[in-house]
Enzyme design. Structure first.
Site, PDB file in Angstrom:
ATOM      1  N   ASP A  21      27.916 -16.773  28.183  1.00 63.29           N
ATOM      2  CA  ASP A  21      27.586 -16.083  26.932  1.00 63.29           C
ATOM      3  C   ASP A  21      26.557 -16.896  26.151  1.00 63.29           C
ATOM      4  O   ASP A  21      26.539 -18.124  26.237  1.00 63.29           O
ATOM      5  CB  ASP A  21      28.874 -15.899  26.112  1.00 63.29           C
ATOM      6  CG  ASP A  21      28.716 -14.851  25.026  1.00 63.29           C
ATOM      7  OD1 ASP A  21      27.680 -14.155  25.014  1.00 63.29           O
ATOM      8  OD2 ASP A  21      29.623 -14.735  24.187  1.00 63.29           O
ATOM      9  N   ASN A  69      28.582  -3.691  29.043  1.00 63.55           N
ATOM     10  CA  ASN A  69      27.168  -4.065  28.921  1.00 63.55           C
ATOM     11  C   ASN A  69      26.204  -2.881  29.108  1.00 63.55           C
ATOM     12  O   ASN A  69      25.043  -2.956  28.724  1.00 63.55           O
ATOM     13  CB  ASN A  69      26.793  -5.176  29.919  1.00 63.55           C
ATOM     14  CG  ASN A  69      27.322  -6.545  29.525  1.00 63.55           C
ATOM     15  OD1 ASN A  69      27.553  -7.402  30.364  1.00 63.55           O
ATOM     16  ND2 ASN A  69      27.515  -6.775  28.226  1.00 63.55           N
TER      17      ASN A  69
HETATM   18  C1  FPP Z   1      25.681 -13.018  28.006  1.00 68.24           C
HETATM   19  O1  FPP Z   1      24.779 -13.410  27.022  1.00 68.24           O
HETATM   20  C2  FPP Z   1      25.032 -12.860  29.294  1.00 68.24           C
HETATM   21  C3  FPP Z   1      25.045 -11.734  30.053  1.00 68.24           C
HETATM   22  C4  FPP Z   1      25.723 -10.487  29.655  1.00 68.24           C
HETATM   23  C5  FPP Z   1      24.352 -11.677  31.337  1.00 68.24           C
HETATM   24  C6  FPP Z   1      24.478 -12.875  32.178  1.00 68.24           C
HETATM   25  C7  FPP Z   1      23.508 -12.808  33.266  1.00 68.24           C
HETATM   26  C8  FPP Z   1      22.781 -13.843  33.756  1.00 68.24           C
HETATM   27  C9  FPP Z   1      22.904 -15.235  33.316  1.00 68.24           C
HETATM   28  C10 FPP Z   1      21.873 -13.585  34.866  1.00 68.24           C
HETATM   29  C11 FPP Z   1      22.699 -13.245  36.044  1.00 68.24           C
HETATM   30  C12 FPP Z   1      22.089 -13.640  37.266  1.00 68.24           C
HETATM   31  C13 FPP Z   1      22.806 -13.940  38.360  1.00 68.24           C
HETATM   32  C14 FPP Z   1      22.101 -14.202  39.610  1.00 68.24           C
HETATM   33  C15 FPP Z   1      24.279 -14.055  38.333  1.00 68.24           C
HETATM   34  P1  FPP Z   1      24.516 -12.421  25.816  1.00 68.24           P
HETATM   35  O2  FPP Z   1      23.335 -11.585  26.170  1.00 68.24           O
HETATM   36  O3  FPP Z   1      25.751 -11.665  25.509  1.00 68.24           O
HETATM   37  O4  FPP Z   1      24.163 -13.430  24.671  1.00 68.24           O
HETATM   38  P2  FPP Z   1      24.440 -13.246  23.096  1.00 68.24           P
HETATM   39  O5  FPP Z   1      25.918 -13.226  22.928  1.00 68.24           O
HETATM   40  O6  FPP Z   1      23.809 -14.476  22.518  1.00 68.24           O
HETATM   41  O7  FPP Z   1      23.784 -11.987  22.663  1.00 68.24           O
END
Ligand code: FPP
Length: 247
Positions: A21, A69
């Site tokens: 996250d 998501n």
């Molecule tokens: C959460 O941060 C992250 C995600 C929902 C996506 C995670 C995906 C990756 C790291 C790339 C995946 C790639 C592979 C190969 C597994 P957020 O967007 O919720 O952050 P925020 O809470 O700050 O808005």
């Protein structure tokens, strides 16, 4: 500081699950769009996988895309799917070199075709690897998983192949998408949030939780080691008293 040296390698979790996250906030801090954070998040995935291999962790589950998501802006969802296809496709050789098997949990049928094709290919080509299993939770939610398992069991009862009293802990676990995978002993969540967010609700019954303020794109191998050191400082009692554990 060398955190690896502080780890008792004979007491490392067999399965670590991670709620990655903070990509969006990280990107914003740098003055960029959210996808910039996801791109850097992939580097952290590589780092953590490397760290997990050094510790000989057998299973690493990453919450890469939840069913919730889909509600994000269209361009972010498309960007994430595209990133996934590109990353998986580009990593197959590396996964094979390192002995990493790729698996997924979640409703794969709900993912775009290109994603399904690439994941299937990567899973087939890495199926023989035995060192570490990387499990990507994609289009995953624990309530979906528990409901799907319940429906499957109800169908078995309906068609007479199962009776209600045959349903026990093991039978239910074997009906989940994590069938065959041991429950995680350690659950890590980054970015200062203290929620479970519909992740592995059944499987984390006895997991230790580790929360850190570090945003996912900043989470590196040493941060994983710190989480394991913290895990090793705790006593896991499974409902028993301390004295019973030493017997
Ligand atoms: C959460 O941060 C992250 C995600 C929902 C996506 C995670 C995906 C990756 C790291 C790339 C995946 C790639 C592979 C190969 C597994 P957020 O967007 O919720 O952050 P925020 O809470 O700050 O808005």
């Amino acid at each position: 500081m060398d955190f690896l040296k502080q780890i008792d390698l004979s007491n490392v979790p067999e399965h670590i699950a991670v709620i990655m996250d903070g990509n969006g906030r990280w990107a914003k801090q740098q003055g960029h769009e959210r996808l910039y954070g996801h791109n850097f998040g992939v580097e952290s995935v590589r780092e953590v996988l490397k760290g997990a291999m050094e510790l000989k962790v057998k299973y690493l589950t990453l919450y890469a895309f939840s069913t919730e998501n889909w509600n994000r802006p269209k361009e972010e969802v498309e960007g994430l799917m595209d990133l996934l296809v590109r990353t998986i496709g580009g990593e197959i050789d590396e996964l094979n070199e390192k002995g990493i098997r790729l698996m997924t949990i979640g409703d794969m049928n709900g993912l775009p075709d290109s994603c399904q094709v690439e994941l299937k290919r990567a899973m087939e080509l890495t199926a023989h690897n035995q060192d570490t299993t990387l499990i990507l939770a994609l289009n995953y939610s624990a309530r979906w998983e528990i409901m799907a398992a319940t429906k499957r069991l109800a169908e078995e009862i309906q068609n007479g192949t199962l009776t209600a009293d045959q349903i026990d802990d093991k039978k239910f676990s074997n009906s989940l998408t994590t069938v065959g995978i041991p429950d995680p002993e350690l659950l890590i969540r980054t970015s200062g949030e203290h929620r479970v967010s519909n992740f592995l609700l059944w499987q984390i019954a006895y997991a230790e939780f580790y929360f850190t303020d570090v945003l996912w794109p900043d989470f590196k191998k040493e941060d994983l080691f710190k989480a394991v050191i913290d895990y090793q400082s705790r006593e896991r009692r499974f409902g028993m008293v301390s004295e019973q554990l030493t017997k």
